[in-house]
Design a protein around this motif. Structure first.
Motif, short mmCIF file in Angstrom:
data_model
loop_
_atom_site.label_atom_id
_atom_site.label_comp_id
_atom_site.label_asym_id
_atom_site.label_seq_id
_atom_site.Cartn_x
_atom_site.Cartn_y
_atom_site.Cartn_z
N TYR A 81 0.85 -1.20 0.00
CA TYR A 81 0.00 0.00 0.00
C TYR A 81 0.88 1.24 0.00
CZ TYR A 81 -3.55 -3.28 1.77
OH TYR A 81 -4.38 -4.35 1.94
N VAL A 82 1.89 1.22 0.89
CA VAL A 82 2.76 2.39 1.00
C VAL A 82 3.56 2.58 -0.29
CG1 VAL A 82 4.65 3.41 2.29
CG2 VAL A 82 2.92 2.08 3.48
N LEU A 83 4.10 1.46 -0.82
CA LEU A 83 4.92 1.57 -2.03
C LEU A 83 4.09 2.10 -3.21
CD1 LEU A 83 7.06 -1.66 -1.74
CD2 LEU A 83 7.87 0.69 -1.64
N ALA A 84 2.81 1.68 -3.29
CA ALA A 84 1.97 2.14 -4.41
C ALA A 84 1.78 3.65 -4.35
CB ALA A 84 0.64 1.43 -4.40
N GLY A 85 1.72 4.20 -3.14
CA GLY A 85 1.53 5.64 -3.01
C GLY A 85 2.81 6.37 -2.70
N TYR A 86 3.96 5.79 -3.11
CA TYR A 86 5.25 6.28 -2.65
C TYR A 86 5.58 7.68 -3.16
CZ TYR A 86 9.79 5.55 -0.57
OH TYR A 86 10.88 5.64 0.24
N PHE A 87 5.15 8.00 -4.39
CA PHE A 87 5.43 9.34 -4.94
C PHE A 87 4.31 10.28 -4.51
CE2 PHE A 87 8.10 7.76 -8.78
CZ PHE A 87 9.08 7.36 -7.89
N ALA B 12 6.52 -2.70 9.74
CA ALA B 12 6.25 -2.30 8.36
C ALA B 12 5.32 -1.09 8.35
CB ALA B 12 5.63 -3.46 7.58
N ALA B 13 4.30 -1.11 9.22
CA ALA B 13 3.36 0.01 9.27
C ALA B 13 4.09 1.28 9.69
CB ALA B 13 2.23 -0.31 10.23
N LEU B 14 4.97 1.13 10.67
CA LEU B 14 5.73 2.27 11.19
C LEU B 14 6.59 2.89 10.10
CD1 LEU B 14 5.66 2.84 14.29
CD2 LEU B 14 7.99 2.01 14.35
N ILE B 15 7.36 2.03 9.42
CA ILE B 15 8.25 2.51 8.36
C ILE B 15 7.42 3.14 7.24
CG2 ILE B 15 9.89 1.78 6.58
CD1 ILE B 15 10.77 -0.41 8.55
N GLY B 16 6.28 2.49 6.94
CA GLY B 16 5.42 3.01 5.88
C GLY B 16 4.94 4.41 6.18
N VAL B 17 4.50 4.63 7.42
CA VAL B 17 4.00 5.95 7.79
C VAL B 17 5.10 6.98 7.68
CG1 VAL B 17 3.14 7.31 9.71
CG2 VAL B 17 2.15 5.08 9.25
N ILE B 18 6.30 6.61 8.17
CA ILE B 18 7.42 7.56 8.10
C ILE B 18 7.73 7.90 6.64
CG2 ILE B 18 9.88 7.83 8.53
CD1 ILE B 18 9.39 6.21 11.11
N ALA B 19 7.74 6.84 5.80
CA ALA B 19 8.05 7.07 4.39
C ALA B 19 7.04 8.02 3.76
CB ALA B 19 8.07 5.74 3.64
N LEU B 20 5.78 7.93 4.20
CA LEU B 20 4.75 8.75 3.55
C LEU B 20 4.71 10.18 4.06
CD1 LEU B 20 1.71 6.35 3.08
CD2 LEU B 20 3.30 7.21 1.39
N VAL B 21 5.15 10.43 5.30
CA VAL B 21 5.02 11.79 5.83
C VAL B 21 6.35 12.54 5.91
CG1 VAL B 21 2.98 11.19 7.15
CG2 VAL B 21 5.21 11.11 8.25
N LYS B 22 7.48 11.84 5.67
CA LYS B 22 8.77 12.50 5.80
C LYS B 22 8.87 13.67 4.82
CE LYS B 22 13.02 10.43 5.14
NZ LYS B 22 13.90 9.27 5.33
N ARG B 23 9.51 14.75 5.29
CA ARG B 23 9.64 15.92 4.44
C ARG B 23 10.49 15.60 3.22
NH1 ARG B 23 9.19 21.27 5.68
NH2 ARG B 23 9.13 20.84 7.90
N GLU B 24 9.95 15.94 2.07
CA GLU B 24 10.68 15.65 0.84
C GLU B 24 11.62 16.79 0.54
OE1 GLU B 24 8.68 13.51 -2.91
OE2 GLU B 24 7.33 14.32 -1.42
#
Lengths: 480, 235
Positions: A143-149, B217-229
């Motif tokens: 899920y996360v990878l699909a929305g990665y960008f 995995a959920a934790l890393i996923g959240v960080i990956a999605l909200v980290k400042r680009e």
């Protein structure tokens, strides 16, 4: 209390992957390290795990770990090889792709490794709970990878859609497990099989079985549960679209095969009808809609839906030949599909991804090498000899004919003809049409070409020497 | 009079009402409060099943921690009542209603026939005959409990058999009626925290560990999605 005795050797592939993702996480902390190192760590780790899996397949392991929760058998090893090959190929094509834009690379590879671990657990899970946890580990990462960008709107949309529908499907799957537990009093796959053998068929088990089919149907994108696939493939980063179309589909089928031909074997008369109908629907709808697509990623999405239908044809055969041909087909499919997506990445221009099929006009003259690779992948996807796609389809169809599903194979053959139309259309556009405008292409990144070369070698090798690959599949159909 | 069916219906109804209210209210705060009602009712259902530990966790984690988080987010976002576009009646809605009815009827059919052919039903049927000594089915069920909860036959003989029969008896000498009570007692005991802990770290060690990976995995996923680009052009 008895602490389980763990034989660490038997857990080699999983342990190596766990170790690899920890190393990637730690390396990501150092600013001075080049980000492509992370990809190489991922690739080397996966390669070691791949080597361990191949060794264990050769050694003929057949046992279980953690009180029978995890089957360490040749069936699971064969699938682990498929997953790890997919992971390595996807990591290889990711290096250049990520360098074009995104800076957050650590999490990307960690999530890919976690998804791979989830798939391995799904293939090995000898207990419905473990299969479910593997499924969740894989899905959450995807899920996360699909929305990665995040800054790309379609990517966020893909991630959101995948999350919502995936969570919905997980609910069905879990409810199915609960009902089966209610009927059998156990979630262990061999125990369910033995309960079913000496008992009558309770409606609870049947309802649970149908819910499992729905859950798996969503995860491997069978018609009518495929709606998410085109949107997710189109919106997700192309590397991730390649990944989602390959490994997770194989993992879904691994668990599907193990649960339905082992635990629910006694319910075969009931599920085989459903599988046959789903197979016919999936192939036909997938292929017919694919012919109407003008975006190449959407076309590949519908084609991957259709390919799931071919695997179902093998499952409908429901015997050893069916299982081994499904395994070979999934291996072939993963290699050629990732190859096709890699070619799509290669064909992008400086000012963005040109994903329309009409953008490929004239590619055969301006990028002869790329066009050649893409053509080989498409010809293989269509199933022409001497490529791997032909071999995969041949064994699937033969197993289904032997099992007496003649008309299903007729439908599959008609579908193959339909699919040839849209795969070859791309080849025709590449070699026979003049481009409307001159496009500036990226230079050939060496790694992408190397990956495509690997995929091409794989496709041709399986096509020419199928017995080297079918043999291991045939001896791996015994579940622990 | 046996209070269990009444409590079951009460908690079940409360859970359903709460769940419908969650999607019915327009104000998200009300929806969140209705969800708490559902969580509490579910905890009640868990207690009826003898799963005391799960019931306590349900209240502490879901009705407590997670709901506080929900309400916090709702208040931080300062959501008023939300206007949801209700779908107009159409083919989709009609199909949904028909499928819903079919699904409900299937549910009823399954519920009515649920016990047919299941392992539990066979144990009940064989022990309902009464008299006689412990049946093969009951022994099988006992073995399963023993395996699941990592008990030894000695432990059952010395700790649990005296609760249902004469102290000097072993499992093999029990009558069918006594064996049924023993199975029920054991099943009741097993919801206890200590047993769950034991089972989690022995039989279910792998799922337990995998759960931690899922959380990671959920934790890393959240960080990956909200980290400042870092600023870059969008391709």
């Amino acid at each position: 209390m008895t602490v389980p005795v763990i034989n660490w050797h038997m857990l080699m592939p999983e342990l190596v992957i766990v170790l690899t993702f920890v190393i990637v996480m730690v390396f990501d902390l150092f600013k001075s390290i080049r980000k492509s190192i992370l990809a190489w760590v991922t690739i080397i780790g996966s390669a070691i795990a791949l080597w361990a899996s191949v060794e264990m397949l050769h050694a003929g392991v057949n046992g279980s770990q953690f009180n029978g929760m995890l089957a360490v058998d040749r069936f699971s090893m064969f699938f682990k090889i498929i997953f790890l090959v997919s992971t390595i190929l996807v990591s290889l094509i990711s290096i250049n792709y990520l360098d074009r834009g995104d800076k957050r690379q650590g999490e990307y590879y960690v999530l890919i490794l976690l998804a791979t671990l989830g798939m391995m657990l799904m293939a090995s899970g000898n207990e419905l709970i473990v299969v479910f946890l593997g499924l969740e580990l894989m899905s959450l990462s995807l899920y996360v990878l699909a929305g990665y960008f995040r800054s790309v709107q379609v990517s966020s949309e893909a991630g959101m859609k995948y999350l919502l529908l995936g969570a919905f499907a997980s609910g069905f799957f879990l409810y199915g497990i609960a009902l089966i537990y209610g009927g059998a009093g156990t979630t262990s796959i061999p125990e369910i099989a033995s309960v079913l053998e000496d008992g009558e068929k309770s409606p609870l088990m049947l309802a649970g079985m149908f819910l499992l089919i729905v859950g798996f149907g969503f995860k491997v994108a069978l018609v009518p549960f495929h709606q998410w696939a085109p949107d997710v493939y189109e919106g997700a980063p192309t590397t991730i679209a390649a990944f989602i179309s390959a490994g997770p589909k194989a993992a879904g089928f691994a668990a599907f095969l193990r649960i339905f031909t082992s635990a629910l074997e006694s319910l075969q008369p009931e599920w085989i009808v459903v599988i046959v109908i789903l197979a016919a629907l999936t192939m036909t709808v997938g292929n017919v809609i694919a012919t109407a697509q003008s975006n190449i990623k959407r076309m590949l999405a519908y084609s991957s839906v259709a390919h799931a239908g071919y695997v179902l044809v093998a499952l409908a055969a429901a015997n050893k030949d069916g299982i081994s041909s499904a395994m070979l087909y999934l291996l072939v499919y993963c290699v050629m599909n990732i190859g096709a997506f890699a070619a799509v990445i290669l064909a992008t221009t400086e000012d963005g991804e040109n994903l329309k099929i009409s953008d490929y006009a004239g590619l055969g003259f301006r990028k002869p090498l790329l066009a050649l690779f893409l053509s080989i992948m498409l010809v293989s996807l269509a199933g022409f000899p001497p490529t791997a796609g032909f071999v995969g389809k041949f064994y699937v169809f033969r197993s289904a004919v032997d099992a007496g599903h003649i008309w299903l194979v007729v439908i599959a053959a008609i579908n193959t003809a339909i699919s040839a139309f849209y795969y070859l259309r791309v080849v025709v556009v590449m070699y026979m049409q003049e481009p409307d405008e001159e496009l500036e292409y990226h230079a050939y990144p060496g790694l992408l070409v190397f990956t495509l070369l690997l995929a091409t070698i794989g496709v041709v090798l399986i096509g020419v020497l199928p017995s080297y690959f079918l043999g291991p599949a045939q001896i791996s159909t015994q579940f622990f | 009079m046996n209070a269990e069916p009444i409590l079951f219906i009460a908690f079940g109804a409360l859970a359903l009402i709460g769940a419908v209210a969650v999607i019915g209210f327009k104000n998200p705060v009300y929806s969140a409060i209705a969800l708490i009602v559902t969580f509490f009712a579910q905890a009640g259902l868990f207690i009826l099943l003898g799963a005391h530990f799960v019931a306590a966790v349900q209240v502490i984690v879901y009705a407590g921690a997670i709901m506080v988080l929900f309400l916090f987010v709702i208040m931080l976002l300062n959501l008023g009542s939300v206007d949801v576009d209700r779908p107009k009646a159409g083919i989709a809605k009609g199909a949904a209603v028909i499928l819903g009815i079919v699904f409900a009827l299937e549910g009823v059919y399954i519920a009515v026939n649920a016990s047919k052919g299941t392992a539990v039903a066979r144990v009940k049927r064989e022990s309902a005959v009464g008299g006689g000594s412990i049946s093969a089915m009951q022994l099988k069920e006992l073995n399963k409990i023993q395996a699941t909860y990592q008990l030894t036959r000695d432990e059952i003989d010395t700790e649990y058999v005296p609760k249902v029969a004469a102290a000097d008896k072993t499992v093999e000498d029990l009558t069918a009626d006594e064996a049924r009570t023993l199975i029920q007692t054991l099943q009741g005991e097993m919801g206890k925290t200590e047993r769950i802990g034991t089972v989690l770290f022995s039989k279910f060690l792998l799922p337990f560990e995998v759960t931690s990976l899922i959380l990671l995995a959920a934790l890393i996923g959240v960080i990956a999605l909200v980290k400042r680009e870092e600023p870059k052009e969008v391709s």
